[in-house]
Design an enzyme around this catalytic site. Structure first.
Site, short mmCIF file in Angstrom:
data_model
loop_
_atom_site.label_atom_id
_atom_site.label_comp_id
_atom_site.label_asym_id
_atom_site.label_seq_id
_atom_site.Cartn_x
_atom_site.Cartn_y
_atom_site.Cartn_z
N SER A 212 0.84 -1.19 0.00
CA SER A 212 0.00 0.00 0.00
C SER A 212 0.88 1.25 0.00
O SER A 212 1.74 1.41 -0.86
CB SER A 212 -0.93 -0.05 1.22
OG SER A 212 -1.92 0.93 1.15
N ASP A 275 -8.59 -4.61 -6.08
CA ASP A 275 -8.10 -3.76 -4.99
C ASP A 275 -8.17 -2.30 -5.43
O ASP A 275 -7.46 -1.87 -6.33
CB ASP A 275 -6.65 -4.16 -4.67
CG ASP A 275 -6.08 -3.40 -3.48
OD1 ASP A 275 -6.69 -2.40 -3.05
OD2 ASP A 275 -5.01 -3.81 -3.00
N HIS A 326 -7.69 -5.68 -0.12
CA HIS A 326 -6.42 -4.96 0.04
C HIS A 326 -5.54 -5.60 1.12
O HIS A 326 -4.51 -5.06 1.47
CB HIS A 326 -6.70 -3.50 0.39
CG HIS A 326 -5.49 -2.62 0.38
ND1 HIS A 326 -4.67 -2.47 -0.73
CD2 HIS A 326 -4.94 -1.84 1.35
CE1 HIS A 326 -3.69 -1.63 -0.44
NE2 HIS A 326 -3.82 -1.24 0.82
#
Length: 384
Positions: A212, A275, A326
């Site tokens: 991320s 995602d 995610h």
């Protein structure tokens, strides 16, 4: 997988992307899969070690000391020793979470041990970054304006632009931090340069891994290192710089992408096609809106966000399960099962089998996963 392990020392450059992972991604090479999982586990360690207990003296820092951290999170014998913890400072002028310091523990620098060097075929310098957890980090993620990186004072390259929030997190400083001095950038450049000098007579690789927001910092640092030429030893030797990105957003514009390619910064993007974070920033201005008809570049192309590197696409779950689309553990859990975690092809993967695998896996229910649910709300509001 003894055969894969025995061959890593012989083909580590290809696994690190020397040929842009040609013929290794689709179908996914067993040795590459093993290395992607291995580096993903180091990122997972950052989440496990991050202290989210408000009553703790180490709140928003690492729970453990450098010598014991990897053992405490279940990675004893992983073949690496941590040399430095890294802290980052979101430059956000709003009330922050409790505590006087704005700096947060973001990851670590580690070096492979002598035994691991023999297995890997080189001395590996690893930088591992966690993803978004704190409120200010979430805000930094949504500071989506592009701005020149200007990381090389001798050549500012105004055409190389990156997301302002990620750049701020990378370059901002917090003088009140009692655990480290200088910005995330200064800490990283100082430590990795020191390690390179120490092992200058050995075969060395520099590997960044992040999830991320952490993947954005990994790519920024990889670019920074190469732009400053710190991975070059004399005129003839160049240390490979590789980034393993898990669920990473776009970082910069086409100028940034092109410059990373010129500098041979290799990025393998492990992506769940469902995602939403991988579609940000640049929901409307991105790769697909730069070129019309396959050959006409639009006037606003310099304002478009563009992904860097080679994509390894997976397809699991839908937005109805935002905590998982995610989730790094979901990424790694599926990659561990090669017959089910296959590279996405023509948009079709056996989702039912993927769900079945995750039901049989035991994933840690960390507090940071609550942030993933916020991602789900974002996705629904954007209409993905």
């Amino acid at each position: 997988m003894p055969e894969a392990r025995s061959s890593l020392a012989n083909m580590w450059r290809e696994i690190q992307g020397s040929n842009d992972w040609k013929d290794l991604v689709n179908p996914l090479n067993a040795l590459l899969r093993e290395e992607v999982v291995r580096y993903g586990e180091f990122v997972t360690a950052c989440y496990k070690a991050f202290d989210l207990d408000p009553s703790s003296k180490r709140y928003l820092n690492c729970k453990f000391g450098k010598k014991s951290m990897l053992t405490e999170v279940g990675m004893e014998g992983c073949g690496y020793e941590i040399t430095k913890y890294i802290y980052a400072t979101p430059d956000i002028n709003i009330p922050t979470q409790s505590g006087t310091s704005r700096s947060r523990w973001i990851g670590f620098v580690a070096v492979s041990t002598d035994n691991e060097v023999r297995r890997l075929g080189r001395r590996d310098v690893l930088v591992s970054f966690r993803g978004t957890v704190t409120n200010t980090e979430w805000i930094a993620n949504f500071m989506s304006s592009l701005m020149p990186a200007r990381l090389d004072p001798h050549d500012p390259r105004l055409d190389v632009k990156v997301e302002s929030g990620f750049l701020s997190l990378y370059t901002s400083d917090d003088s009140t931090c009692k655990f480290s001095q200088g910005s995330c950038r200064e800490q990283l450049l100082s430590e990795v340069t020191r390690i390179i000098k120490k092992y200058k007579d050995e075969e060395v690789s520099i590997t960044m891994a992040g999830h991320s927001m952490g993947s954005s910092l990994a790519i920024l640092f990889g670019y920074d290192l190469a732009e400053l030429g710190l991975n070059r030893l004399g005129w003839s030797r160049e240390i490979p710089v590789t980034v393993y990105s898990f669920g990473g957003p776009r970082v910069g514009n086409s100028g940034f992408k092109e410059r990373c390619e010129e500098l041979k910064v290799k990025v393998l993007r492990v992506v769940n096609v469902n995602d939403p974070v991988t579609k940000l920033p640049g929901v409307f201005l991105n790769e697909s809106s730069r070129i019309i008809g396959g050959k006409y570049e639009m006037p606003w192309s310099c304002l478009c966000y563009v992904h860097v590197g080679v994509e390894l696409a997976l397809d699991f779950f839908r937005v109805q399960n935002p905590a998982c689309v995610h989730d790094l553990e979901a990424y790694i859990g599926l990659l561990r099962c090669p017959k089910i975690a296959r590279v996405q092809k023509d948009g079709k993967v056996l989702l039912s089998k993927a769900r079945k695998v995750l039901h049989t896996q035991k994933f840690d229910g960390w507090i940071w996963q609550d942030a993933a649910r916020q991602v789900g709300c974002l996705v629904q509001s954007l209409g993905f």
